[in-house]
Design a protein around this motif. Structure first.
Motif, PDB file in Angstrom:
ATOM      1  N   UNK A 233       0.843  -1.183   0.000  1.00 24.67           N
ATOM      2  CA  UNK A 233       0.000   0.000   0.000  1.00 24.67           C
ATOM      3  C   UNK A 233       0.888   1.247   0.000  1.00 24.67           C
ATOM      4  N   UNK A 234       0.791   2.051  -1.031  1.00 27.76           N
ATOM      5  CA  UNK A 234       1.660   3.216  -1.183  1.00 27.76           C
ATOM      6  C   UNK A 234       1.005   4.502  -0.688  1.00 27.76           C
ATOM      7  N   UNK A 235      -0.288   4.459  -0.364  1.00 27.71           N
ATOM      8  CA  UNK A 235      -0.970   5.636   0.135  1.00 27.71           C
ATOM      9  C   UNK A 235      -0.335   6.080   1.443  1.00 27.71           C
ATOM     10  N   UNK A 236      -0.170   7.387   1.617  1.00 28.27           N
ATOM     11  CA  UNK A 236       0.367   7.876   2.879  1.00 28.27           C
ATOM     12  C   UNK A 236       1.020   9.229   2.745  1.00 28.27           C
ATOM     13  N   UNK A 237       1.719   9.612   3.800  1.00 32.24           N
ATOM     14  CA  UNK A 237       2.408  10.897   3.834  1.00 32.24           C
ATOM     15  C   UNK A 237       3.856  10.712   3.366  1.00 32.24           C
ATOM     16  N   UNK A 238       4.301  11.657   2.546  1.00 36.59           N
ATOM     17  CA  UNK A 238       5.649  11.625   1.994  1.00 36.59           C
ATOM     18  C   UNK A 238       6.328  12.972   2.234  1.00 36.59           C
ATOM     19  N   UNK A 239       7.585  12.909   2.676  1.00 33.96           N
ATOM     20  CA  UNK A 239       8.402  14.105   2.758  1.00 33.96           C
ATOM     21  C   UNK A 239       8.981  14.329   1.371  1.00 33.96           C
ATOM     22  N   UNK A 240       8.744  15.502   0.796  1.00 34.30           N
ATOM     23  CA  UNK A 240       9.260  15.776  -0.548  1.00 34.30           C
ATOM     24  C   UNK A 240      10.480  16.689  -0.452  1.00 34.30           C
ATOM     25  N   UNK A 241      11.407  16.469  -1.378  1.00 35.90           N
ATOM     26  CA  UNK A 241      12.641  17.249  -1.402  1.00 35.90           C
ATOM     27  C   UNK A 241      13.109  17.388  -2.839  1.00 35.90           C
ATOM     28  N   UNK A 242      14.065  18.291  -3.049  1.00 35.06           N
ATOM     29  CA  UNK A 242      14.576  18.582  -4.385  1.00 35.06           C
ATOM     30  C   UNK A 242      16.004  18.107  -4.565  1.00 35.06           C
ATOM     31  N   UNK A 243      16.269  17.603  -5.762  1.00 33.63           N
ATOM     32  CA  UNK A 243      17.612  17.344  -6.257  1.00 33.63           C
ATOM     33  C   UNK A 243      17.618  17.893  -7.672  1.00 33.63           C
ATOM     34  N   UNK A 244      18.516  18.805  -7.968  1.00 33.65           N
ATOM     35  CA  UNK A 244      18.557  19.499  -9.254  1.00 33.65           C
ATOM     36  C   UNK A 244      17.182  20.135  -9.453  1.00 33.65           C
ATOM     37  N   UNK A 245      16.499  19.826 -10.528  1.00 35.05           N
ATOM     38  CA  UNK A 245      15.178  20.398 -10.805  1.00 35.05           C
ATOM     39  C   UNK A 245      14.054  19.407 -10.525  1.00 35.05           C
TER      40      UNK A 245
ATOM     41  N   UNK B  70      11.441  14.673  -5.285  1.00 32.66           N
ATOM     42  CA  UNK B  70      11.398  13.286  -4.836  1.00 32.66           C
ATOM     43  C   UNK B  70      10.592  13.212  -3.546  1.00 32.66           C
ATOM     44  N   UNK B  71      10.163  12.013  -3.202  1.00 33.04           N
ATOM     45  CA  UNK B  71       9.447  11.819  -1.956  1.00 33.04           C
ATOM     46  C   UNK B  71       9.910  10.549  -1.263  1.00 33.04           C
ATOM     47  N   UNK B  72       9.914  10.602   0.074  1.00 34.73           N
ATOM     48  CA  UNK B  72      10.242   9.443   0.904  1.00 34.73           C
ATOM     49  C   UNK B  72       9.099   9.286   1.899  1.00 34.73           C
ATOM     50  N   UNK B  73       8.665   8.057   2.114  1.00 35.91           N
ATOM     51  CA  UNK B  73       7.632   7.796   3.109  1.00 35.91           C
ATOM     52  C   UNK B  73       8.006   8.415   4.441  1.00 35.91           C
ATOM     53  N   UNK B  74       7.099   9.181   5.020  1.00 33.74           N
ATOM     54  CA  UNK B  74       7.393   9.941   6.240  1.00 33.74           C
ATOM     55  C   UNK B  74       7.780   9.028   7.403  1.00 33.74           C
ATOM     56  N   UNK B  75       7.303   7.793   7.411  1.00 31.91           N
ATOM     57  CA  UNK B  75       7.643   6.886   8.498  1.00 31.91           C
ATOM     58  C   UNK B  75       9.113   6.471   8.484  1.00 31.91           C
ATOM     59  N   UNK B  76       9.786   6.651   7.344  1.00 32.05           N
ATOM     60  CA  UNK B  76      11.217   6.334   7.235  1.00 32.05           C
ATOM     61  C   UNK B  76      12.094   7.495   7.705  1.00 32.05           C
ATOM     62  N   UNK B  77      11.505   8.685   7.798  1.00 26.51           N
ATOM     63  CA  UNK B  77      12.255   9.884   8.157  1.00 26.51           C
ATOM     64  C   UNK B  77      12.315  10.016   9.676  1.00 26.51           C
TER      65      UNK B  77
END
Length: 154
Positions: free
Chosen positions: A1-13, A16-23
């Motif tokens: 299940x991929x639904x959820x909260x993601x922390x988004x960040x930038x690299x170049x232009x 990207x997003x990482x599952x918030x539970x991993x942060x």
């Protein structure tokens, strides 16, 4: 299940997003102690409240050009699970954007780029109002061998 909260960040232009539970946390750039004989994308280690954490530069890991760090550059401390072990690592990103709630309907499978390109670290592509965000499976960004090598640096 991929639904959820993601922390988004930038690299170049790109975003990207990482599952918030991993942060675990987001910190500003701090002195990084280099470790000899490590891959170029391994920047070294930091001392975070008495705990030594390896740090990688995600730009270099993804084969992008290196740039000087700015006041927006930061380290995202994530927890990576692999082969019955959990390791905290810091990943250097250009800037952190926001936390997004992304539903399953907004996520498409990773496109097939050809058989020679390994995309196991890409969980999917999130279609948002701001464009497309690449959702990373942080557990697969580093190979098991690279992760074991990082574990040995601390």
């Amino acid at each position: 299940m991929k639904t959820g909260k993601y922390l988004t960040f930038n690299l170049v232009e790109e975003e990207y997003g990482i599952g918030i539970l991993k942060v675990k946390e987001i910190i500003g750039m701090m002195p990084i102690t280099s470790v000899p004989r490590t891959p170029s994308f391994v920047k070294g280690v930091i001392n975070l409240r008495g705990k030594v954490i390896p740090v990688i530069d995600l730009r270099l890991k993804f084969g992008m050009d290196s740039i000087p760090y700015s006041d927006r550059t930061c380290i995202i401390v994530v927890e990576v699970d692999s082969n019955d072990m959990t390791v905290q690592i810091g990943i250097v990103v250009d800037s952190v954007s926001e936390v997004l709630n992304i539903s399953e309907a907004e996520i498409e499978e990773t496109p097939a780029f050809g058989t020679k390109l390994d995309t196991t670290y890409i969980m999917g592509m999130a279609k948002t109002q701001g464009g497309v965000k690449i959702l990373l499976d942080i557990d697969h960004v580093l190979s098991n061998e690279e992760l074991m090598g990082l574990k040995k640096t601390v």
